[in-house]
Design a protein around this motif. Sequence first.
Motif, PDB file in Angstrom:
ATOM      1  N   ARG A 287       0.849  -1.195   0.000  1.00  0.00           N
ATOM      2  CA  ARG A 287       0.000   0.000   0.000  1.00  0.00           C
ATOM      3  C   ARG A 287       0.882   1.242   0.000  1.00  0.00           C
ATOM      4  O   ARG A 287       1.955   1.262   0.580  1.00  0.00           O
ATOM      5  CB  ARG A 287      -0.931  -0.007   1.213  1.00  0.00           C
ATOM      6  N   ALA A 300      -2.049  11.766  -5.970  1.00  0.00           N
ATOM      7  CA  ALA A 300      -3.049  10.939  -5.284  1.00  0.00           C
ATOM      8  C   ALA A 300      -4.259  10.735  -6.172  1.00  0.00           C
ATOM      9  O   ALA A 300      -4.807   9.632  -6.276  1.00  0.00           O
ATOM     10  CB  ALA A 300      -3.460  11.598  -3.964  1.00  0.00           C
ATOM     11  N   THR A 304      -5.699   7.088  -7.809  1.00  0.00           N
ATOM     12  CA  THR A 304      -7.038   6.607  -7.450  1.00  0.00           C
ATOM     13  C   THR A 304      -8.027   6.753  -8.612  1.00  0.00           C
ATOM     14  O   THR A 304      -9.227   6.587  -8.412  1.00  0.00           O
ATOM     15  CB  THR A 304      -7.583   7.376  -6.229  1.00  0.00           C
ATOM     16  N   GLY A 308     -11.277   0.462  -7.532  1.00  0.00           N
ATOM     17  CA  GLY A 308     -10.593  -0.565  -6.730  1.00  0.00           C
ATOM     18  C   GLY A 308      -9.287  -0.079  -6.150  1.00  0.00           C
ATOM     19  O   GLY A 308      -8.509  -0.863  -5.596  1.00  0.00           O
ATOM     20  N   SER A 309      -9.007   1.230  -6.239  1.00  0.00           N
ATOM     21  CA  SER A 309      -7.711   1.731  -5.804  1.00  0.00           C
ATOM     22  C   SER A 309      -7.548   1.699  -4.289  1.00  0.00           C
ATOM     23  O   SER A 309      -6.436   1.862  -3.785  1.00  0.00           O
ATOM     24  CB  SER A 309      -7.473   3.143  -6.336  1.00  0.00           C
ATOM     25  N   SER A 310      -8.643   1.455  -3.544  1.00  0.00           N
ATOM     26  CA  SER A 310      -8.488   1.356  -2.079  1.00  0.00           C
ATOM     27  C   SER A 310      -7.633   0.140  -1.722  1.00  0.00           C
ATOM     28  O   SER A 310      -7.120   0.050  -0.613  1.00  0.00           O
ATOM     29  CB  SER A 310      -9.852   1.283  -1.389  1.00  0.00           C
ATOM     30  N   PHE A 313      -4.059   2.156  -2.410  1.00  0.00           N
ATOM     31  CA  PHE A 313      -3.823   3.529  -1.968  1.00  0.00           C
ATOM     32  C   PHE A 313      -4.223   3.676  -0.510  1.00  0.00           C
ATOM     33  O   PHE A 313      -5.379   3.431  -0.146  1.00  0.00           O
ATOM     34  CB  PHE A 313      -4.600   4.523  -2.830  1.00  0.00           C
ATOM     35  N   ASP A 314      -3.278   4.069   0.335  1.00  0.00           N
ATOM     36  CA  ASP A 314      -3.586   4.215   1.748  1.00  0.00           C
ATOM     37  C   ASP A 314      -4.097   5.616   2.064  1.00  0.00           C
ATOM     38  O   ASP A 314      -5.234   5.804   2.457  1.00  0.00           O
ATOM     39  CB  ASP A 314      -2.342   3.892   2.587  1.00  0.00           C
ATOM     40  N   ARG A 315      -3.282   6.619   1.878  1.00  0.00           N
ATOM     41  CA  ARG A 315      -3.676   7.997   2.193  1.00  0.00           C
ATOM     42  C   ARG A 315      -2.631   8.974   1.678  1.00  0.00           C
ATOM     43  O   ARG A 315      -1.563   8.554   1.241  1.00  0.00           O
ATOM     44  CB  ARG A 315      -3.872   8.174   3.697  1.00  0.00           C
ATOM     45  N   GLY A 316      -2.944  10.264   1.728  1.00  0.00           N
ATOM     46  CA  GLY A 316      -1.999  11.240   1.217  1.00  0.00           C
ATOM     47  C   GLY A 316      -2.136  12.581   1.906  1.00  0.00           C
ATOM     48  O   GLY A 316      -3.157  12.883   2.530  1.00  0.00           O
ATOM     49  N   LEU A 354       5.962  10.552   6.672  1.00  0.00           N
ATOM     50  CA  LEU A 354       4.739   9.953   6.144  1.00  0.00           C
ATOM     51  C   LEU A 354       4.644   8.482   6.518  1.00  0.00           C
ATOM     52  O   LEU A 354       3.576   7.991   6.922  1.00  0.00           O
ATOM     53  CB  LEU A 354       4.747  10.127   4.619  1.00  0.00           C
ATOM     54  N   SER A 358       1.483   6.667   8.825  1.00  0.00           N
ATOM     55  CA  SER A 358       0.491   5.958   8.010  1.00  0.00           C
ATOM     56  C   SER A 358       0.714   4.453   8.101  1.00  0.00           C
ATOM     57  O   SER A 358       1.672   3.992   8.716  1.00  0.00           O
ATOM     58  CB  SER A 358       0.604   6.396   6.548  1.00  0.00           C
ATOM     59  N   ASP A 359      -0.185   3.711   7.449  1.00  0.00           N
ATOM     60  CA  ASP A 359      -0.038   2.256   7.382  1.00  0.00           C
ATOM     61  C   ASP A 359       0.626   1.819   6.093  1.00  0.00           C
ATOM     62  O   ASP A 359       0.652   0.629   5.787  1.00  0.00           O
ATOM     63  CB  ASP A 359      -1.423   1.590   7.414  1.00  0.00           C
TER      64      ASP A 359
ATOM     65  N   ALA B 296     -10.038  12.220  -3.540  1.00  0.00           N
ATOM     66  CA  ALA B 296      -8.650  11.776  -3.373  1.00  0.00           C
ATOM     67  C   ALA B 296      -7.597  12.741  -3.930  1.00  0.00           C
ATOM     68  O   ALA B 296      -6.694  12.317  -4.646  1.00  0.00           O
ATOM     69  CB  ALA B 296      -8.468  10.387  -3.989  1.00  0.00           C
ATOM     70  N   VAL B 318      -5.755  13.520   1.991  1.00  0.00           N
ATOM     71  CA  VAL B 318      -6.490  12.506   1.246  1.00  0.00           C
ATOM     72  C   VAL B 318      -6.662  11.332   2.197  1.00  0.00           C
ATOM     73  O   VAL B 318      -5.725  10.575   2.449  1.00  0.00           O
ATOM     74  CB  VAL B 318      -5.714  12.080  -0.017  1.00  0.00           C
ATOM     75  N   TYR B 320      -8.357   8.256   2.480  1.00  0.00           N
ATOM     76  CA  TYR B 320      -9.102   7.285   1.682  1.00  0.00           C
ATOM     77  C   TYR B 320      -9.700   6.192   2.566  1.00  0.00           C
ATOM     78  O   TYR B 320     -10.783   5.709   2.300  1.00  0.00           O
ATOM     79  CB  TYR B 320      -8.119   6.689   0.666  1.00  0.00           C
TER      80      TYR B 320
END
Lengths: 427, 427
Positions: A287, A300, A304, A308-310, A313-316, A354, A358-359, B296, B318, B320
Amino acid sequence: MQLSLSWIQFTVDVMSSVDAQILLVGDELLAGELADANGPWFAERLTEAGFRVSAIRILPDEHAAIRDAVLQAVRSASLVVVAGGLGPTSDDLTTEAIADAFGLSLQLDEAQWERIRNLFRVMRGNEPPPGNEKQATIPAGATTIPNGNGTALGYLIEHEGALVGVLPGPPRENRPMFSDELLPRVLERLELPKPEPTRLFRTFGLAESVVAERLSGVEAQFPQLRIAYQFKFPEILVKLRVPAGERAAAEEAATAIEAKLAPHVYGHGEVTLPAVLGRELAARGLRIATAESCTAGLAAKLLTDAAGSSQWFDRGMVVYTNRAKREWLGVSRELLEQDGAVSEPVCEAMVAGLLERSDADVAFAISGIAGPGGGTPDKPVGTVCFGWGDRRRIHTDTRQFHWDREYNRLISAWVACWHIREMIVQS
Amino acid sequence: MQLSLSWIQFTVDVMSSVDAQILLVGDELLAGELADANGPWFAERLTEAGFRVSAIRILPDEHAAIRDAVLQAVRSASLVVVAGGLGPTSDDLTTEAIADAFGLSLQLDEAQWERIRNLFRVMRGNEPPPGNEKQATIPAGATTIPNGNGTALGYLIEHEGALVGVLPGPPRENRPMFSDELLPRVLERLELPKPEPTRLFRTFGLAESVVAERLSGVEAQFPQLRIAYQFKFPEILVKLRVPAGERAAAEEAATAIEAKLAPHVYGHGEVTLPAVLGRELAARGLRIATAESCTAGLAAKLLTDAAGSSQWFDRGMVVYTNRAKREWLGVSRELLEQDGAVSEPVCEAMVAGLLERSDADVAFAISGIAGPGGGTPDKPVGTVCFGWGDRRRIHTDTRQFHWDREYNRLISAWVACWHIREMIVQS
């Protein structure tokens, strides 16, 4: 009269292709109110199918202009594709003009008229206005081309050996009609061999002239194939057009093209680099997170674009200001003052911050001067710094672009995706 | 023969305009390798200038095809604009074909040739190859049109009362040549009145049919003006075309249009809603932050498309995933479980969390189901929730869109901008 060898070759080359013309009808196209989207689309598919498109003409909604253009076209072309002017209103004149051109009467297609009436009953709960009968009316002797996405019927006419295919104007209606019905019927009728599909190679990171130079040997080796280049910012597309019966040569040429351009061919067909990166992340169960300054959300957004980009894609973060870089990503004030926001150390710190917050398994950061203002002698407009990495290692890089603000931002987002892709593909 | 009134009106209408044709030269346009960008651009400007564009034709790089098309065009049109085929290579044949059409010899323009040689010396440090001489060669009797952005000279020919303007193909070369030189000279030569500029009104939030219906009275009141509608997702453009001498009527009509469409006219000319919002924020000394789920990063990207956006754009997130909404914006797990991520309470919490964690004065949040998957009976694809506000009050709203993923995301970003704009304009 002595013929030179080159003249003979030229004749053979011309003889082996069949002429097609494209006629597009609509006052709005001539007033510049709507840019035509049909011409290039039909032209590309006709060329791929082995036709030589000898003219594209945009015509007004006028009986005489349409009639004369169709008559002129069938004199030199084996296939004429006409699109537009099949609507229900009084300024839609294509069918009447074509019937006039060939001296044909008009006939109501009862099945189509029943279909239109049903559509109106279901969709709007009433009977269609009388004008709609026009959309089920075609010249006598024409064979119909069904329209899955609208009420206007298409049709095909044969006139003294030439074929005239008539389609409605909206692309979402005429494209399936063209590909699924018109083109296959025309190829069969003209006894043309079914064309090989064009191979499309999408490249990023090489200039058009470099791509062409690297492939000059392949072009020389396979004169029966045609290699075309298209600069579609920020990528260069390479199209390998394959005449019927040349599949074996095409396979060989495709392999050679891949080898000459590696590792810059990132995909084939209808994809983008961010979408390819997304798939490659998903395939590895990784991710991604993004930290953007000058691109401000564009990377970002591109990552996305695909459904299905989840999955990948984690976050931005869009950290436009120095304060945001400090508060949200923990970039130190000292670093920002000493190296400046547009610097590799700051990008490195952005990626580290970052990953901490984040994960995500991988992350990138972009910080640059998109322009038109904000440049300095040290860091002129177009200077963009990148950071990318995972929890083991962070890399950095600086590029100098020379486009405008929009293009500098777009190519920056692609370069960031490119870096991550290289990293995960190699590891 | 008895003429009906409508026939007389038609004749008068046709007589009052002057025909123009556009000829575009290039094999690559017919192979569908490059979509023509010149036709619609010239057509719009010629229409605005009072011409009736009667045809746009795309021609191959062939001597006879170009020659014949030019001769055919001058028979019916007062102005023919030709673009393309002025390059230095052997397949650039436009000038030779045009000279042939009108029986003119070719002449080297010494000043232009000297200019090209200088350009090559300065830019590349060598003499130009002999082929470049072609770009300084024009038909005898033609008047030159200088090219500020390239080496190909343009020119204007008069033939039996018709004017033929010839320009190079690349838009960045031919657009200034057209606007600054060709069009003014043509208007003077044909003794046409200088046209009034077209007024462009940009609207958001009304369907095209509603816009047209609201303006039907204005159309009827000012029959000498022309109102055209253009759906350019996600906005509807209204163009008021003004014939020479009708400025007073245009002013009156413009006022009426504004009144009929208020508050949906957000701008005029070349702007976007996010850019207008940016300017309005800057004018009030306000800064904005964004929290985006389904869009996003797109909203942040649009708000920063304009140079100088650091004046009004603070930062964005973002978020998500649900985890990102919790960790980065402090949205409670209970709220996310109870109402779902796509809900007004979650959007409200996102805005509150964002204002707490940034320096922004105003903020918005977007959370929705862009599609194509992810819909439920309760919240079908296209459901998008919005939150927006400042430190005093947060508002929320839900919309149902019916477009595809790309359009659902784009219109969502615009709706968020629209909400903030309404809020700050009213307060």
